[in-house]
Write an enzyme that holds these catalytic residues in place. Structure first.
Site, PDB file in Angstrom:
ATOM      1  N   LYS A  11       1.097  -1.349   0.082  1.00 53.31           N
ATOM      2  CA  LYS A  11      -0.173   0.351  -0.257  1.00 53.31           C
ATOM      3  C   LYS A  11       0.828   0.944  -0.240  1.00 53.31           C
ATOM      4  O   LYS A  11       1.712   1.129   0.976  1.00 53.31           O
ATOM      5  CB  LYS A  11      -0.596   0.128   1.107  1.00 53.31           C
ATOM      6  CG  LYS A  11      -0.363  -0.011   2.325  1.00 53.31           C
ATOM      7  CD  LYS A  11      -0.297   1.771   3.463  1.00 53.31           C
ATOM      8  CE  LYS A  11       0.424   1.968   4.210  1.00 53.31           C
ATOM      9  NZ  LYS A  11       1.881   2.505   4.761  1.00 53.31           N
ATOM     10  N   ASP A 142      -2.565  -1.636   9.755  1.00 53.34           N
ATOM     11  CA  ASP A 142      -3.173  -1.676   8.117  1.00 53.34           C
ATOM     12  C   ASP A 142      -3.526  -3.206   7.864  1.00 53.34           C
ATOM     13  O   ASP A 142      -3.352  -3.627   6.524  1.00 53.34           O
ATOM     14  CB  ASP A 142      -1.914  -1.202   7.858  1.00 53.34           C
ATOM     15  CG  ASP A 142      -1.249   0.163   7.693  1.00 53.34           C
ATOM     16  OD1 ASP A 142      -1.823   1.331   7.776  1.00 53.34           O
ATOM     17  OD2 ASP A 142       0.007  -0.027   7.820  1.00 53.34           O
TER      18      ASP A 142
HETATM   19  O1  C5P Z   1      -0.768  -1.032  14.405  1.00 48.30           O
HETATM   20  P1  C5P Z   1       1.062  -1.853  14.372  1.00 48.30           P
HETATM   21  O2  C5P Z   1       1.071  -2.471  14.766  1.00 48.30           O
HETATM   22  O3  C5P Z   1       1.173  -1.622  12.789  1.00 48.30           O
HETATM   23  O4  C5P Z   1       1.439   0.182  14.761  1.00 48.30           O
HETATM   24  C1  C5P Z   1       2.613   0.325  14.027  1.00 48.30           C
HETATM   25  C2  C5P Z   1       3.402   1.319  14.943  1.00 48.30           C
HETATM   26  O5  C5P Z   1       2.790   2.512  14.296  1.00 48.30           O
HETATM   27  C3  C5P Z   1       2.397   1.729  16.908  1.00 48.30           C
HETATM   28  O6  C5P Z   1       3.142   0.609  17.339  1.00 48.30           O
HETATM   29  C4  C5P Z   1       2.771   2.428  16.681  1.00 48.30           C
HETATM   30  O7  C5P Z   1       3.854   3.336  17.275  1.00 48.30           O
HETATM   31  C5  C5P Z   1       3.042   3.338  15.663  1.00 48.30           C
HETATM   32  N1  C5P Z   1       1.164   4.100  15.171  1.00 48.30           N
HETATM   33  C6  C5P Z   1       0.824   4.855  15.969  1.00 48.30           C
HETATM   34  N2  C5P Z   1      -0.645   5.267  14.659  1.00 48.30           N
HETATM   35  C7  C5P Z   1      -1.241   4.906  14.281  1.00 48.30           C
HETATM   36  C8  C5P Z   1      -0.724   3.633  13.335  1.00 48.30           C
HETATM   37  C9  C5P Z   1       0.516   3.026  14.119  1.00 48.30           C
HETATM   38  O8  C5P Z   1       1.559   5.482  16.518  1.00 48.30           O
HETATM   39  N3  C5P Z   1      -2.578   5.583  14.079  1.00 48.30           N
END
Ligand code: C5P
Length: 309
Positions: A11, A142
């Site tokens: 993406k 995502d």
């Molecule tokens: O949800 P995911 O594990 O992909 O997110 C990875 C990291 O990215 C989270 O631990 C956070 O630090 C950051 N993040 C965030 N806000 C979001 C998505 C991700 O701060 N909306």
């Protein structure tokens, strides 16, 4: 049944507007996701115990145990399916990677989405698409979009999705892969630091760019190029200063727009058509401002079964 293979796209974020940090450490955001034709392939087969094998682009940097995002997706789906009339047995997951790791293209999330679709089919869980998206959201921000594909607005952590009603315009992109990686949490943390250093500036709530949405609705690539935006870009560039050169080189070579992909360090350029994309890709790789380049187009559909047998 011997195995199920699912193909899943990378993406881009055509807009990534990031709000202030929340109490849970995430950031509320408004983003326009766009799935492009760079695919990983994930195969699941019944096995004596859960295992994962990773091959291809950056495979040595993908965790091979239960920390692997695809394995977490398998576990989450198994827990959700347990009370249904299915027997979610152990699986061997094989991930064939073409999406670079930790590159801002949501490759790990893509693999998790593909594992969900594959196991859902293998175990015949009968779960609805909506339930599958809910499970996806528990695995990563995502993952739900990798199930959906196309072009869609994401809110919340990025997991609340509204498909964008866009015409059948194909956009031609050139991706410049960096020689290195960025950690997503580190880039969000750098953004918070940059913002708090700008005294008195409280980040506004994230809002959808109406001009970008209108450009997408009319299929106007030049307008789309002008409206590309990413709040994480200054943070990514501060941690990976070489990106400044890559972005400048792409802009000098004549593109409709340029930005860092998600949390980076991949750089993304929009070309007017397939021929311009080819010229740009050749020039960029000659300029020595990135590790390698790829031409992709979008939008493409989300995770889908390509073979079952
Ligand atoms: O949800 P995911 O594990 O992909 O997110 C990875 C990291 O990215 C989270 O631990 C956070 O630090 C950051 N993040 C965030 N806000 C979001 C998505 C991700 O701060 N909306």
């Amino acid at each position: 049944m011997t195995g199920i293979t699912v193909r899943v796209p990378a993406k881009l974020n055509l807009q990534l507007a990031v709000g202030p940090p929340r109490a849970d450490g995430y950031h509320d955001l408004v983003t326009v996701f766009h799935a492009v034709s760079l695919f990983d392939q994930v195969t699941v087969e019944p096995a004596g115990r859960d295992e994962v094998t990773v091959a291809g682009e950056g495979a040595d940097r993908v965790p091979a145990g239960q920390d692997n995002l695809a394995m977490r997706a398998v576990a989450a789906l198994r827990a959700a399916a347990r009370n249904r009339k299915t027997s979610p047995g152990s699986v061997h997951v094989t991930i064939a990677k073409r999406i670079p790791v930790a590159a801002g293209l949501a490759g790990g999330s893509a693999d998790a989405a593909a594992a969900l679709v594959a196991c859902n089919e293998l175990w015949a869980t009968g779960l609805t698409q909506r339930r599958l998206r809910e499970i996806a959201a528990t695995v990563g921000s995502d993952v739900a979009f990798a199930l959906l594909g196309g072009t869609a607005v994401g809110r919340g952590r990025g997991e609340q999705l509204t498909p964008a009603l866009a015409p059948t315009t194909r956009y031609h992109w050139v991706l410049a892969f960096a020689d290195g990686q960025l950690s997503t949490p580190a880039v969000y943390a750098a953004l918070d630091r940059l913002r708090s250093a700008q005294e008195g500036i409280v980040p506004p709530g994230a809002t959808l760019d109406a001009a970008l949405m209108s450009a997408l609705r009319s299929g106007d690539a030049a307008q789309v190029g002008q409206r590309l935006s990413n709040d994480l870009q200054p943070a990514a560039v501060s941690l990976f200063p070489a990106l400044r050169k890559t972005l400048a080189a792409g802009l000098e070579l004549g593109t409709l727009g340029a930005l860092v992909a998600g949390s980076g360090p991949t750089c993304v350029f929009l070309a007017a058509n397939a021929e311009r994309a080819l010229e740009l890709a050749v020039s960029l790789s000659g300029a020595g401002v990135c590790r390698s380049v790829a031409r992709v187009s979008g939008p493409v559909p989300g995770a889908a079964v390509v073979s079952a047998g």
